[in-house]
Design an enzyme around this catalytic site. Structure first.
Site, PDB file in Angstrom:
ATOM      1  CB  SER A  55       2.035  14.899 -32.943  1.00  0.00           C
ATOM      2  OG  SER A  55       1.833  14.351 -31.661  1.00  0.00           O
ATOM      3  CB  SER A  56       3.280   9.865 -31.161  1.00  0.00           C
ATOM      4  OG  SER A  56       3.315  10.686 -30.019  1.00  0.00           O
ATOM      5  CB  CYS A  57      -1.377  12.944 -30.289  1.00  0.00           C
ATOM      6  SG  CYS A  57      -1.510  14.350 -31.375  1.00  0.00           S
ATOM      7  CE1 TYR A  63      -0.485  19.955 -32.345  1.00  0.00           C
ATOM      8  CE2 TYR A  63      -0.353  17.691 -31.588  1.00  0.00           C
ATOM      9  CZ  TYR A  63       0.259  18.840 -32.028  1.00  0.00           C
ATOM     10  OH  TYR A  63       1.622  18.864 -32.148  1.00  0.00           O
ATOM     11  CE  LYS A  81       0.758  18.986 -35.716  1.00  0.00           C
ATOM     12  NZ  LYS A  81       1.749  19.805 -36.428  1.00  0.00           N
ATOM     13  CG  HIS A  83       4.622  18.955 -24.559  1.00  0.00           C
ATOM     14  ND1 HIS A  83       5.000  19.899 -25.483  1.00  0.00           N
ATOM     15  CD2 HIS A  83       3.586  18.277 -25.128  1.00  0.00           C
ATOM     16  CE1 HIS A  83       4.231  19.794 -26.566  1.00  0.00           C
ATOM     17  NE2 HIS A  83       3.367  18.828 -26.370  1.00  0.00           N
TER      18      HIS A  83
HETATM   19  N1  LIG Z   1       6.997  19.602 -28.807  1.00  0.00           N
HETATM   20  C1  LIG Z   1       6.698  18.331 -28.979  1.00  0.00           C
HETATM   21  O1  LIG Z   1       6.775  17.526 -28.030  1.00  0.00           O
HETATM   22  C2  LIG Z   1       6.258  17.833 -30.318  1.00  0.00           C
HETATM   23  C3  LIG Z   1       6.150  18.658 -31.418  1.00  0.00           C
HETATM   24  N2  LIG Z   1       5.742  18.132 -32.618  1.00  0.00           N
HETATM   25  C4  LIG Z   1       5.563  18.976 -33.808  1.00  0.00           C
HETATM   26  O2  LIG Z   1       6.714  19.730 -34.094  1.00  0.00           O
HETATM   27  C5  LIG Z   1       6.342  20.998 -34.671  1.00  0.00           C
HETATM   28  C6  LIG Z   1       6.983  22.116 -33.894  1.00  0.00           C
HETATM   29  O3  LIG Z   1       6.615  22.031 -32.527  1.00  0.00           O
HETATM   30  P1  LIG Z   1       7.414  22.829 -31.387  1.00  0.00           P
HETATM   31  O4  LIG Z   1       8.694  23.321 -31.938  1.00  0.00           O
HETATM   32  O5  LIG Z   1       7.381  21.975 -30.191  1.00  0.00           O
HETATM   33  O6  LIG Z   1       6.451  24.055 -31.128  1.00  0.00           O
HETATM   34  P2  LIG Z   1       6.832  25.506 -30.592  1.00  0.00           P
HETATM   35  O7  LIG Z   1       5.594  26.054 -29.965  1.00  0.00           O
HETATM   36  O8  LIG Z   1       8.068  25.456 -29.787  1.00  0.00           O
HETATM   37  O9  LIG Z   1       7.164  26.309 -31.936  1.00  0.00           O
HETATM   38  C7  LIG Z   1       6.189  26.547 -32.882  1.00  0.00           C
HETATM   39  C8  LIG Z   1       6.644  27.668 -33.766  1.00  0.00           C
HETATM   40  O10 LIG Z   1       5.623  27.973 -34.704  1.00  0.00           O
HETATM   41  C9  LIG Z   1       5.445  29.375 -34.737  1.00  0.00           C
HETATM   42  N3  LIG Z   1       4.074  29.728 -35.076  1.00  0.00           N
HETATM   43  C10 LIG Z   1       2.940  29.378 -34.428  1.00  0.00           C
HETATM   44  N4  LIG Z   1       1.874  29.926 -35.013  1.00  0.00           N
HETATM   45  C11 LIG Z   1       2.344  30.640 -36.062  1.00  0.00           C
HETATM   46  C12 LIG Z   1       1.731  31.454 -37.046  1.00  0.00           C
HETATM   47  N5  LIG Z   1       0.403  31.641 -37.075  1.00  0.00           N
HETATM   48  N6  LIG Z   1       2.529  32.049 -37.970  1.00  0.00           N
HETATM   49  C13 LIG Z   1       3.866  31.892 -37.946  1.00  0.00           C
HETATM   50  N7  LIG Z   1       4.498  31.143 -37.036  1.00  0.00           N
HETATM   51  C14 LIG Z   1       3.746  30.527 -36.097  1.00  0.00           C
HETATM   52  C15 LIG Z   1       5.777  29.823 -33.334  1.00  0.00           C
HETATM   53  O11 LIG Z   1       6.055  31.187 -33.278  1.00  0.00           O
HETATM   54  P3  LIG Z   1       5.503  32.016 -32.001  1.00  0.00           P
HETATM   55  O12 LIG Z   1       6.037  31.291 -30.804  1.00  0.00           O
HETATM   56  O13 LIG Z   1       6.060  33.359 -32.221  1.00  0.00           O
HETATM   57  O14 LIG Z   1       4.001  31.933 -32.097  1.00  0.00           O
HETATM   58  C16 LIG Z   1       6.973  28.959 -33.026  1.00  0.00           C
HETATM   59  O15 LIG Z   1       8.155  29.493 -33.526  1.00  0.00           O
HETATM   60  C17 LIG Z   1       4.812  21.044 -34.643  1.00  0.00           C
HETATM   61  O16 LIG Z   1       4.299  20.669 -35.899  1.00  0.00           O
HETATM   62  C18 LIG Z   1       4.454  19.996 -33.619  1.00  0.00           C
HETATM   63  O17 LIG Z   1       3.209  19.425 -33.877  1.00  0.00           O
HETATM   64  C19 LIG Z   1       5.453  16.805 -32.763  1.00  0.00           C
HETATM   65  C20 LIG Z   1       5.552  15.954 -31.711  1.00  0.00           C
HETATM   66  C21 LIG Z   1       5.952  16.393 -30.395  1.00  0.00           C
HETATM   67  C1  LIG Z   2       3.436  15.591 -27.753  1.00  0.00           C
HETATM   68  C2  LIG Z   2       2.002  15.345 -27.336  1.00  0.00           C
HETATM   69  O1  LIG Z   2       1.700  16.062 -26.157  1.00  0.00           O
HETATM   70  C3  LIG Z   2       0.363  15.959 -25.662  1.00  0.00           C
HETATM   71  O2  LIG Z   2       0.123  14.689 -25.175  1.00  0.00           O
HETATM   72  P1  LIG Z   2       0.763  14.071 -23.893  1.00  0.00           P
HETATM   73  O3  LIG Z   2       1.781  13.082 -24.285  1.00  0.00           O
HETATM   74  O4  LIG Z   2      -0.321  13.568 -23.018  1.00  0.00           O
HETATM   75  O5  LIG Z   2       1.543  15.318 -23.289  1.00  0.00           O
HETATM   76  P2  LIG Z   2       1.971  15.981 -21.945  1.00  0.00           P
HETATM   77  O6  LIG Z   2       3.442  16.099 -22.039  1.00  0.00           O
HETATM   78  O7  LIG Z   2       1.238  17.244 -21.707  1.00  0.00           O
HETATM   79  O8  LIG Z   2       1.578  14.967 -20.753  1.00  0.00           O
HETATM   80  C4  LIG Z   2       2.135  13.695 -20.629  1.00  0.00           C
HETATM   81  C5  LIG Z   2       1.715  13.054 -19.344  1.00  0.00           C
HETATM   82  O9  LIG Z   2       2.374  13.740 -18.269  1.00  0.00           O
HETATM   83  C6  LIG Z   2       1.430  14.033 -17.244  1.00  0.00           C
HETATM   84  N1  LIG Z   2       1.899  15.189 -16.475  1.00  0.00           N
HETATM   85  C7  LIG Z   2       2.296  15.144 -15.176  1.00  0.00           C
HETATM   86  N2  LIG Z   2       2.595  16.370 -14.735  1.00  0.00           N
HETATM   87  C8  LIG Z   2       2.431  17.203 -15.802  1.00  0.00           C
HETATM   88  C9  LIG Z   2       2.613  18.605 -15.959  1.00  0.00           C
HETATM   89  O10 LIG Z   2       2.981  19.328 -15.041  1.00  0.00           O
HETATM   90  N3  LIG Z   2       2.370  19.097 -17.196  1.00  0.00           N
HETATM   91  C10 LIG Z   2       1.968  18.319 -18.251  1.00  0.00           C
HETATM   92  N4  LIG Z   2       1.780  18.893 -19.460  1.00  0.00           N
HETATM   93  N5  LIG Z   2       1.760  16.989 -18.102  1.00  0.00           N
HETATM   94  C11 LIG Z   2       1.994  16.446 -16.898  1.00  0.00           C
HETATM   95  C12 LIG Z   2       0.130  14.239 -17.996  1.00  0.00           C
HETATM   96  O11 LIG Z   2      -0.975  14.141 -17.141  1.00  0.00           O
HETATM   97  C13 LIG Z   2       0.222  13.115 -19.039  1.00  0.00           C
HETATM   98  O12 LIG Z   2      -0.172  11.900 -18.451  1.00  0.00           O
HETATM   99  C14 LIG Z   2      -0.708  16.089 -26.685  1.00  0.00           C
HETATM  100  O13 LIG Z   2      -1.685  16.934 -26.133  1.00  0.00           O
HETATM  101  C15 LIG Z   2      -0.234  16.361 -28.027  1.00  0.00           C
HETATM  102  O14 LIG Z   2      -0.009  17.734 -28.140  1.00  0.00           O
HETATM  103  C16 LIG Z   2       1.026  15.713 -28.411  1.00  0.00           C
HETATM  104  O15 LIG Z   2       1.258  15.450 -29.556  1.00  0.00           O
END
Ligand SMILES: NC(=O)C1=CN([C@@H]2O[C@H](COP(=O)(O)OP(=O)(O)OC[C@H]3O[C@@H](n4cnc5c(N)ncnc54)[C@H](OP(=O)(O)O)[C@@H]3O)[C@@H](O)[C@H]2O)C=CC1
Ligand SMILES: C[C@H]1O[C@H](OP(=O)(O)OP(=O)(O)OC[C@H]2O[C@@H](n3cnc4c(=O)[nH]c(N)nc43)[C@H](O)[C@@H]2O)[C@@H](O)[C@@H](O)C1=O
Length: 324
Positions: free
Chosen positions: A122-124, A151, A155, A194
């Site tokens: 992730s970009s974090c 997290y 990563k 998010h």
């Molecule tokens: N969403 C985003 O904005 C971003 C995501 N990513 C990366 O992309 C990848 C996927 O993220 P995303 O699709 O958003 O996440 P989701 O939460 O949507 O999906 C995660 C998946 O992983 C499964 N999972 C979690 N724990 C377990 C476990 N113990 N055993 C088996 N399966 C498990 C979940 O199943 P279940 O729900 O049943 O637990 C789910 O299907 C991650 O590596 C994340 O860091 C990177 C940058 C941004």
């Molecule tokens: C993908 C990335 O996601 C996470 O980082 P983040 O970019 O900070 O993600 P975020 O989407 O939760 O927030 C973005 C911004 O948005 C604002 N904000 C406003 N209102 C709401 C709101 O209602 N919900 C949330 N969640 N944020 C809000 C919030 O305060 C922040 O300024 C990492 O923890 C990490 O997991 C990671 O890798």
């Protein structure tokens, strides 16, 4: 430089559409988009296990699964994922579960003859005040953003594990670093999601209940880069086919907006008529995290979906699949 740290272009992934591919986390935002993409381009032999069928934190179960299935390729998109509040509230889960999942899957993949694996970070992972746009070599050059450091540390360990296995064993493990993603199968939880899905839900609920205002977290000034998950899936499949190298690869849209601009856009797409109210007791997180994705662009990949089009698509998906 030894042969294991060269960045090379390969084309072996697309050569056999019946190769067995394990997509870990296939019901999530990213995993489901990757399954759609793999099916679209003709792959026919996907191995998919729900969390209930295979808990990836359980080492012996993961080892037994790999010994039985012997997949050729692994796309690691299972993780404990959440927004700023979830990351800040459950630090033990975010470091512990992610270290367990990725360690089990990466090690079992190597030991069971997987040809190639992609790990998603992730970009974090980058320092809170990294120079913008953030290049891959900014990794480990400064302190992390506190709201998601647990997290991020997991990563970073995943990237380093892929690199270590490449260096010691010559094994083809690569890492992609996606920016903030959104799209179908997103998590719309009011607190733990998010920002983009959280706002779609909050604005929609305010619209249907005729509320006068919607509360948005923080100050609205942080900048974020958003990428539609279908673009990310396209990039992941592209990297599986084209990239083999020690260094991780940023995957972003190259476009950033302030959270205020995002909130105004979601408000417009959803059709909410009231006001925005900012809750500055909630954390802003990183002030800015625009990635430099020129390494991926130079390999020949570009995103296709604009934020507005992606947002319209996400809201439609929310209306059809999530709202009560
Ligand atoms: N969403 C985003 O904005 C971003 C995501 N990513 C990366 O992309 C990848 C996927 O993220 P995303 O699709 O958003 O996440 P989701 O939460 O949507 O999906 C995660 C998946 O992983 C499964 N999972 C979690 N724990 C377990 C476990 N113990 N055993 C088996 N399966 C498990 C979940 O199943 P279940 O729900 O049943 O637990 C789910 O299907 C991650 O590596 C994340 O860091 C990177 C940058 C941004
Ligand atoms: C993908 C990335 O996601 C996470 O980082 P983040 O970019 O900070 O993600 P975020 O989407 O939760 O927030 C973005 C911004 O948005 C604002 N904000 C406003 N209102 C709401 C709101 O209602 N919900 C949330 N969640 N944020 C809000 C919030 O305060 C922040 O300024 C990492 O923890 C990490 O997991 C990671 O890798």
């Amino acid at each position: 430089m030894g042969s294991t740290d060269k960045e090379t272009q390969v084309d072996s992934f697309f050569s056999n559409k019946t190769a067995k591919i394990f997509v870990a986390g296939h019901r999530g935002l990213v995993g489901s988009a990757i399954v759609r993409k793999l099916e679209e381009v003709g792959f026919t032999n996907l191995v998919l296990k729900t969390h209930q069928e295979l808990d990836l934190t359980r080492q012996t179960d993961v080892e037994a699964f790999f010994a039985l299935e012997k997949p050729h390729f692994v796309i690691l998109s299972a993780a404990k994922v959440g927004g700023i509040h979830a990351n800040n509230t459950y630090p033990a889960d975010f470091i512990g579960i992610n270290l367990q999942i990725q360690t089990n899957v990466i090690d079992a993949s190597y030991r069971n003859g997987v040809k190639k694996l992609i790990f998603l970070g992730s970009s974090c992972i980058y320092p809170k005040f990294a120079p913008q746009p953030i290049q891959e070599d900014a990794l480990l050059t400064g302190p992390l953003e506190p709201t998601n450091e647990w997290y991020a540390v997991a990563k970073i360990a995943g990237i380093k594990m892929c690199q270590a296995y490449r260096l010691q064993y010559g094994w083809d493990a690569i890492s992609g670093m996606p920016t903030n993603l959104y799209g179908p199968n997103d998590n719309f939880h009011p607190q733990n999601s998010h920002v983009l899905p959280a706002l779609i839900r909050r604005f929609h609920e305010a619209k249907v209940s005729d509320a006068k205002e919607v509360v948005v977290w923080g100050t609205g000034s942080p900048l974020r880069e958003f990428l539609h998950v279908d673009d990310l899936a396209d990039a992941v499949v592209f990297l599986m086919n084209k990239y083999s190298g020690l260094g991780h690869v940023n995957v972003g849209s190259g476009k950033e907006v302030t959270i205020k601009e995002l909130a105004e856009l979601v408000k417009e797409v959803v059709g909410f008529q009231g006001d925005l109210v900012w809750d500055s007791t909630k954390p802003d997180g990183t002030p800015r995290k625009l990635m430099d994705s020129s390494k991926l662009a130079n390999l020949g990949w570009a995103p296709k979906i604009s934020l507005r089009d992606g947002l319209v698509d996400s809201y439609k998906w929310y209306l059809e699949n999530v709202k009560q």
